[in-house]
Design a protein around this motif. Structure first.
Motif, short mmCIF file in Angstrom:
data_model
loop_
_atom_site.label_atom_id
_atom_site.label_comp_id
_atom_site.label_asym_id
_atom_site.label_seq_id
_atom_site.Cartn_x
_atom_site.Cartn_y
_atom_site.Cartn_z
N GLU A 173 0.84 -1.22 0.00
CA GLU A 173 0.00 0.00 0.00
C GLU A 173 0.87 1.25 0.00
O GLU A 173 0.56 2.24 -0.69
CB GLU A 173 -0.93 -0.02 1.22
N ALA A 228 2.34 1.66 -3.45
CA ALA A 228 1.35 2.13 -4.43
C ALA A 228 1.06 3.62 -4.28
O ALA A 228 0.80 4.31 -5.28
CB ALA A 228 0.06 1.32 -4.27
N ARG A 243 0.35 -2.44 -8.84
CA ARG A 243 -1.11 -2.43 -8.60
C ARG A 243 -1.70 -3.84 -8.73
O ARG A 243 -2.60 -4.21 -7.98
CB ARG A 243 -1.79 -1.48 -9.58
N LEU A 258 -0.87 -5.63 -5.56
CA LEU A 258 -1.71 -5.15 -4.47
C LEU A 258 -3.12 -5.74 -4.58
O LEU A 258 -3.70 -6.17 -3.58
CB LEU A 258 -1.77 -3.62 -4.49
N ALA A 259 -3.67 -5.78 -5.79
CA ALA A 259 -5.00 -6.37 -5.99
C ALA A 259 -5.02 -7.83 -5.58
O ALA A 259 -5.96 -8.30 -4.93
CB ALA A 259 -5.42 -6.23 -7.46
N TYR A 272 -4.95 -8.07 -1.75
CA TYR A 272 -6.28 -7.78 -1.18
C TYR A 272 -7.20 -9.01 -1.33
O TYR A 272 -7.95 -9.37 -0.43
CB TYR A 272 -6.92 -6.58 -1.89
N THR A 325 -11.58 -2.76 -6.51
CA THR A 325 -11.17 -1.38 -6.81
C THR A 325 -9.77 -1.37 -7.41
O THR A 325 -9.51 -0.65 -8.39
CB THR A 325 -11.22 -0.52 -5.54
N ALA A 326 -8.87 -2.17 -6.84
CA ALA A 326 -7.50 -2.23 -7.35
C ALA A 326 -7.47 -2.80 -8.77
O ALA A 326 -6.71 -2.33 -9.62
CB ALA A 326 -6.64 -3.07 -6.41
N CYS A 327 -8.31 -3.84 -9.04
CA CYS A 327 -8.39 -4.39 -10.39
C CYS A 327 -8.88 -3.36 -11.38
O CYS A 327 -8.36 -3.24 -12.51
CB CYS A 327 -9.32 -5.61 -10.41
N HIS A 348 -8.57 -0.17 -11.15
CA HIS A 348 -7.49 0.78 -11.38
C HIS A 348 -6.51 0.22 -12.41
O HIS A 348 -6.05 0.95 -13.30
CB HIS A 348 -6.76 1.07 -10.05
N CYS A 349 -6.18 -1.06 -12.28
CA CYS A 349 -5.28 -1.70 -13.25
C CYS A 349 -5.86 -1.64 -14.66
O CYS A 349 -5.13 -1.37 -15.63
CB CYS A 349 -5.04 -3.16 -12.87
#
Length: 388
Positions: A15, A18, A28, A31-32, A35, A46-48, A50-51
């Motif tokens: 985190e 990122a 990212r 991080l996804a 999570y 949300t992270a996906c 963003h990717c």
């Protein structure tokens, strides 16, 4: 979900990374994934997203997105996304498996089994894939093939999950001796396995070892008092013992724990019939049919309840349906006997019922009914498991 200290630290570290480098796609994606592994599915989604904003066509991001959707039980969305990915990469075993998981939970058994089989042929021969393949084949009625897959699974990963699955499949295939033997072998190493006690209990019932069956179900309930199958087995045991009050109480517990268990509702209906609670029996059979219109013994039970209340025309309609769905069913034969005795004769319901039981065809004794009911069990679904 309790996170391990290592996972917590890794997640916190990524985190921070990122925040410092928000447009780093690889970071990212990591991080996804973290999570997702931590069970923080909204954050993973949300992270996906963003990717996918950074790289709309990235296959890894889309695959991870689909895995998160499966974990959120959004199977239709996951299936659509994974079908596109598999079309582009048909030799990706993990994608085939995950598409199979989505289709399995959409009850698309044939399509799911093809995905799991393809994943296995591509090299994904490990427990979760073989487990899903076996269960898909089982739901297609291909029990022999399902058992062969489970035996392959046991060779690769012997353990409680695979051995318990084999015992269950033997039970549902009517191989009661093999089911009992496998369940007892599992209990030798894992006496605390409630599901193995349940399988052993049902096998004992089928083998007419009623006292042993009750011991297994009592033990299973002591280990897991919320397990509906243990209560269902105990109710059937009380039914065998003609302890109908106790059978009804056990079946009521099942109805509370698993209101969509049609087999339990039919057993409850028969127990109420034995107690001469005709209205209560009719209600139970109607509830079962609301869940499964193709359950022959539910129609047969309803026909019997209606006939005992002198509603012969409705009973005859239910008998026709029951015979069409299950020509060897006990309930339809009993209802037909009740109707024959009752038409034009003014016996009370109890006397008609007694005579109908005496006039039932050879081989249609209550034990054959119970054998059918006890095998309509194991309603719990598999937990979605994806491959990254």
């Amino acid at each position: 979900m309790t996170l391990s200290p290592d996972l917590k630290q890794t997640l916190a570290r990524h985190e921070r990374y990122a925040e410092a480098d928000p447009d780093n796609l690889a970071l990212r994606l990591r991080l996804a994934d973290l999570y997702h592994r931590a069970g923080e599915f909204d954050a993973a989604l949300t992270a996906c997203q963003h990717c996918l904003t950074l790289a709309p066509g990235d296959a890894v991001a889309r695959s991870l997105h689909a895995s998160v959707l499966i974990s959120q039980h959004r199977f239709e969305e996951a299936e659509r996304l994974l079908a596109e990915l598999v079309q582009a990469e048909p030799t990706d075993a993990a994608l085939q498996h995950n598409l199979g998981v989505a289709r399995f939970h959409l009850r698309q058994w044939e399509a799911a089994s093809q995905c799991f089989d393809t994943a296995a042929r591509l090299g994904l021969n490990y427990g979760p894939n073989l487990s899903y393949l076996a269960r898909s084949l089982h739901r297609l009625g291909q029990t022999e093939a399902a058992i062969a897959v489970v035996q392959r699974w046991i060779e690769l990963e012997p353990g409680r999950a695979s051995q318990g699955c084999l015992a269950q499949f033997y039970l549902e295939d009517g191989q009661f001796g093999a089911a009992h033997e496998n369940a007892l072998a599992l209990l030798t190493d894992h006496p605390e396995d409630a599901r193995a006690h349940i399988v052993a209990g049902f096998a004992c019932l089928a083998l007419h070892e009623v006292e042993l069956a009750q011991q297994h179900f009592d033990t299973a309930i002591a280990l897991d008092c919320q397990h509906e199958l243990a209560w269902h087995g105990l109710g059937l045991t009380h039914f065998h013992q003609q302890r109908y009050d106790e059978a009804v109480e056990a079946m009521r517990t099942v109805a509370r724990l698993a209101p969509d268990h049609a087999g339990n509702l039919v057993t409850l209906g028969w127990a109420r019939l034995m107690m001469r609670d005709l209205a209560g029996a009719q209600q139970a059979f109607e509830q079962a049919l609301a869940l499964d219109r193709r359950f022959g013994e539910a129609h047969g039970g309803l026909a019997t309840a209606l006939a005992l209340q002198y509603q012969f025309e409705q009973a005859e309609q239910a008998i026709k349906l029951a015979r069409r769905l299950d020509p060897r069913g006990f309930g339809a034969e009993l209802a037909a006997a009740v109707t024959l005795i009752g038409r034009g004769q003014k016996y009370d319901a109890a006397e008609i019922y007694r005579q109908a039981l005496e006039r039932s065809l050879p081989g249609r004794e209550m034990g054959s009914l119970l054998s059918q009911l006890q095998l309509r069990t194991f309603p719990r679904s598999d937990r979605p498991r994806t491959v990254h």
